[in-house]
Design a protein around this motif. Structure first.
Motif, PDB file in Angstrom:
ATOM      1  N   ALA A  14       1.963   0.190 -25.629  1.00 19.89           N
ATOM      2  CA  ALA A  14       0.678  -0.035 -26.289  1.00 19.89           C
ATOM      3  C   ALA A  14       0.551   0.892 -27.495  1.00 19.89           C
ATOM      4  CB  ALA A  14      -0.456   0.209 -25.308  1.00 19.89           C
ATOM      5  N   TYR A  17      -3.227   6.118 -28.316  1.00 16.55           N
ATOM      6  CA  TYR A  17      -4.643   6.337 -28.023  1.00 16.55           C
ATOM      7  C   TYR A  17      -4.956   7.797 -28.316  1.00 16.55           C
ATOM      8  CZ  TYR A  17      -8.991   6.828 -25.355  1.00 16.55           C
ATOM      9  OH  TYR A  17     -10.286   7.093 -24.979  1.00 16.55           O
ATOM     10  N   ILE A  61      -8.193   4.743 -18.455  1.00 21.46           N
ATOM     11  CA  ILE A  61      -8.622   4.035 -19.668  1.00 21.46           C
ATOM     12  C   ILE A  61      -7.398   3.466 -20.386  1.00 21.46           C
ATOM     13  CG2 ILE A  61      -9.606   4.335 -21.983  1.00 21.46           C
ATOM     14  CD1 ILE A  61     -11.390   6.552 -20.839  1.00 21.46           C
ATOM     15  N   ILE A  62      -6.403   4.307 -20.525  1.00 19.25           N
ATOM     16  CA  ILE A  62      -5.218   3.924 -21.292  1.00 19.25           C
ATOM     17  C   ILE A  62      -4.352   2.951 -20.502  1.00 19.25           C
ATOM     18  CG2 ILE A  62      -3.191   4.837 -22.483  1.00 19.25           C
ATOM     19  CD1 ILE A  62      -4.658   7.529 -22.616  1.00 19.25           C
ATOM     20  N   GLU A  65      -6.138  -0.538 -20.190  1.00 22.89           N
ATOM     21  CA  GLU A  65      -6.158  -1.286 -21.450  1.00 22.89           C
ATOM     22  C   GLU A  65      -4.802  -1.967 -21.681  1.00 22.89           C
ATOM     23  OE1 GLU A  65      -8.429  -2.128 -23.437  1.00 22.89           O
ATOM     24  OE2 GLU A  65      -7.254  -2.868 -25.131  1.00 22.89           O
ATOM     25  N   ARG A  68      -4.255  -4.672 -19.059  1.00 26.79           N
ATOM     26  CA  ARG A  68      -5.112  -5.834 -19.314  1.00 26.79           C
ATOM     27  C   ARG A  68      -4.517  -6.718 -20.405  1.00 26.79           C
ATOM     28  NH1 ARG A  68     -10.464  -3.799 -19.608  1.00 26.79           N
ATOM     29  NH2 ARG A  68      -9.747  -2.831 -21.505  1.00 26.79           N
ATOM     30  N   LYS A  69      -4.013  -6.080 -21.462  1.00 26.68           N
ATOM     31  CA  LYS A  69      -3.407  -6.873 -22.536  1.00 26.68           C
ATOM     32  C   LYS A  69      -2.282  -7.732 -21.977  1.00 26.68           C
ATOM     33  CE  LYS A  69      -4.406  -4.527 -26.813  1.00 26.68           C
ATOM     34  NZ  LYS A  69      -4.315  -3.102 -27.141  1.00 26.68           N
TER      35      LYS A  69
ATOM     36  N   CYS B  42     -14.003   1.833 -20.574  1.00 28.97           N
ATOM     37  CA  CYS B  42     -13.482   0.685 -21.330  1.00 28.97           C
ATOM     38  C   CYS B  42     -12.978  -0.414 -20.397  1.00 28.97           C
ATOM     39  CB  CYS B  42     -12.379   1.102 -22.298  1.00 28.97           C
ATOM     40  SG  CYS B  42     -12.838   2.426 -23.416  1.00 28.97           S
ATOM     41  N   ASP B  43     -13.568  -0.511 -19.210  1.00 29.24           N
ATOM     42  CA  ASP B  43     -13.205  -1.589 -18.283  1.00 29.24           C
ATOM     43  C   ASP B  43     -14.326  -2.613 -18.327  1.00 29.24           C
ATOM     44  OD1 ASP B  43     -12.687  -3.326 -16.240  1.00 29.24           O
ATOM     45  OD2 ASP B  43     -12.533  -1.810 -14.670  1.00 29.24           O
ATOM     46  N   TYR B  44     -14.157  -3.626 -19.165  1.00 28.68           N
ATOM     47  CA  TYR B  44     -15.251  -4.577 -19.382  1.00 28.68           C
ATOM     48  C   TYR B  44     -15.135  -5.814 -18.508  1.00 28.68           C
ATOM     49  CZ  TYR B  44     -15.908  -1.449 -23.274  1.00 28.68           C
ATOM     50  OH  TYR B  44     -16.099  -0.324 -24.024  1.00 28.68           O
TER      51      TYR B  44
END
Lengths: 150, 148
Positions: A14, A17, A61-62, A65, A68-69, B42-44
């Motif tokens: 990714a 960040y 968080i990292i 993210e 999820r992508k 940031c977990d939406y």
């Protein structure tokens, strides 16, 4: 719809960040945690850290993210990524992340299991700093749940 | 939030014994707290705050983020250890979901933490768990803490 098994073993990186004081403060506040190591640079330095440090679970968080992508990529083969629930999470920290860190995550799909109608996804994420040094290794397990659920 | 707590530095390894570290800590969670955690982490994923989308995704109600319960529970350990950086390795599983219906009613979760093994200095192993009523919603059998 099934997860494409060829994804196992693939590594995805990714964008870097940047950890900021304000994001740490915001995250700690959501956890109702007024620990000075998160809020006060002087206090963090008194503990031997270069700046305020991130709470232990902050690096999710990292990881999330990046994960999820991946799962939202149609090539991955998940029908509805909202149907993924977090089942397990582990972090092995080499050092705490701190404000000013520029971190990169590389995620690897380590396994996909098929349990009845459910798919179980395993990730291993290596989080490294601007010098390429390992900061933390995260392992995550998500389970897709089927349509009918009370 | 202001930082009012004081810094103590890392707790010494010498003198640590097997047993509970601090009193159990209970957290009252409302839907708005989940929204706040969603933003800060940031977990939406809408299954944590949107009734309609949670139902479409197959859930009866939105559910609390597992990592929110983990983050709250770890405050017991970071407070005890004196320096949050002392927590070097932790893992857990979420055996049951915490429903968060939009009735205005809160979910009350309770976190507990104990030393289960005093390892070679400076390490100790703790076990952390979170309950909703009688049900365990988070189990963390292995939290490694590096003391002074």
């Amino acid at each position: 719809m099934a997860i494409n098994p060829s994804m196992v073993g693939e590594v995805f990186a990714a964008e870097p960040y940047e950890v900021s004081r304000e994001k740490i403060r915001e995250f700690a506040a959501a956890l109702r945690d007024d620990n000075p190591a998160y809020h006060d640079p002087d206090a963090a330095q008194a503990l031997g850290h270069p700046d305020v440090i991130a709470p232990p679970s902050f690096l999710m968080i990292i990881s999330l993210e990046a994960e999820r992508k991946l799962v939202y990529d149609p090539a991955f083969g998940i029908g509805d990524p909202r149907r993924l629930v977090h089942r397990e999470q582990r972090f092995a920290h080499r050092r705490p992340a701190h404000a000013g860190d520029r971190l990169t995550v590389a995620i690897r799909v380590t396994d996909v299991e098929y349990l009845g109608d459910n798919e179980v996804l395993h990730f291993e994420d290596r989080i490294t700093d601007a010098d390429g040094e390992l900061v933390s290794t995260a392992t995550s397990t998500f389970v897709s749940f089927p349509e009918e659920r009370a | 939030m202001t930082a009012t707590a004081t810094i103590t530095g890392r707790r010494p390894h010498a003198g640590v014994e097997v047993g509970p570290i601090l009193a159990d800590r209970s957290f009252t969670l409302h839907r708005r707290d989940l929204v706040r955690y969603a933003g800060s982490s940031c977990d939406y994923n809408p299954i944590h705050y949107d009734d309609t989308l949670a139902r479409e995704a197959g859930l009866a109600t939105p559910i609390v983020q597992g990592m929110f319960t983990m983050g709250l529970a770890l405050t017991l350990v970071t407070d005890w250890a004196g320096d949050p950086a002392a927590i070097v390795d932790f893992g857990g599983r979420f055996p049951r979901q915490v429903p968060m219906p939009n009735t205005g009613e809160a979910a009350e979760i309770v976190a507990s933490a104990s030393v289960v093994e005093v390892l070679d200095a400076p390490l100790v192993r703790l076990s952390v768990s979170v309950r909703l009523g009688e049900a365990r919603v988070l189990t963390m059998p292995r939290v490694l803490v590096e003391l002074a």
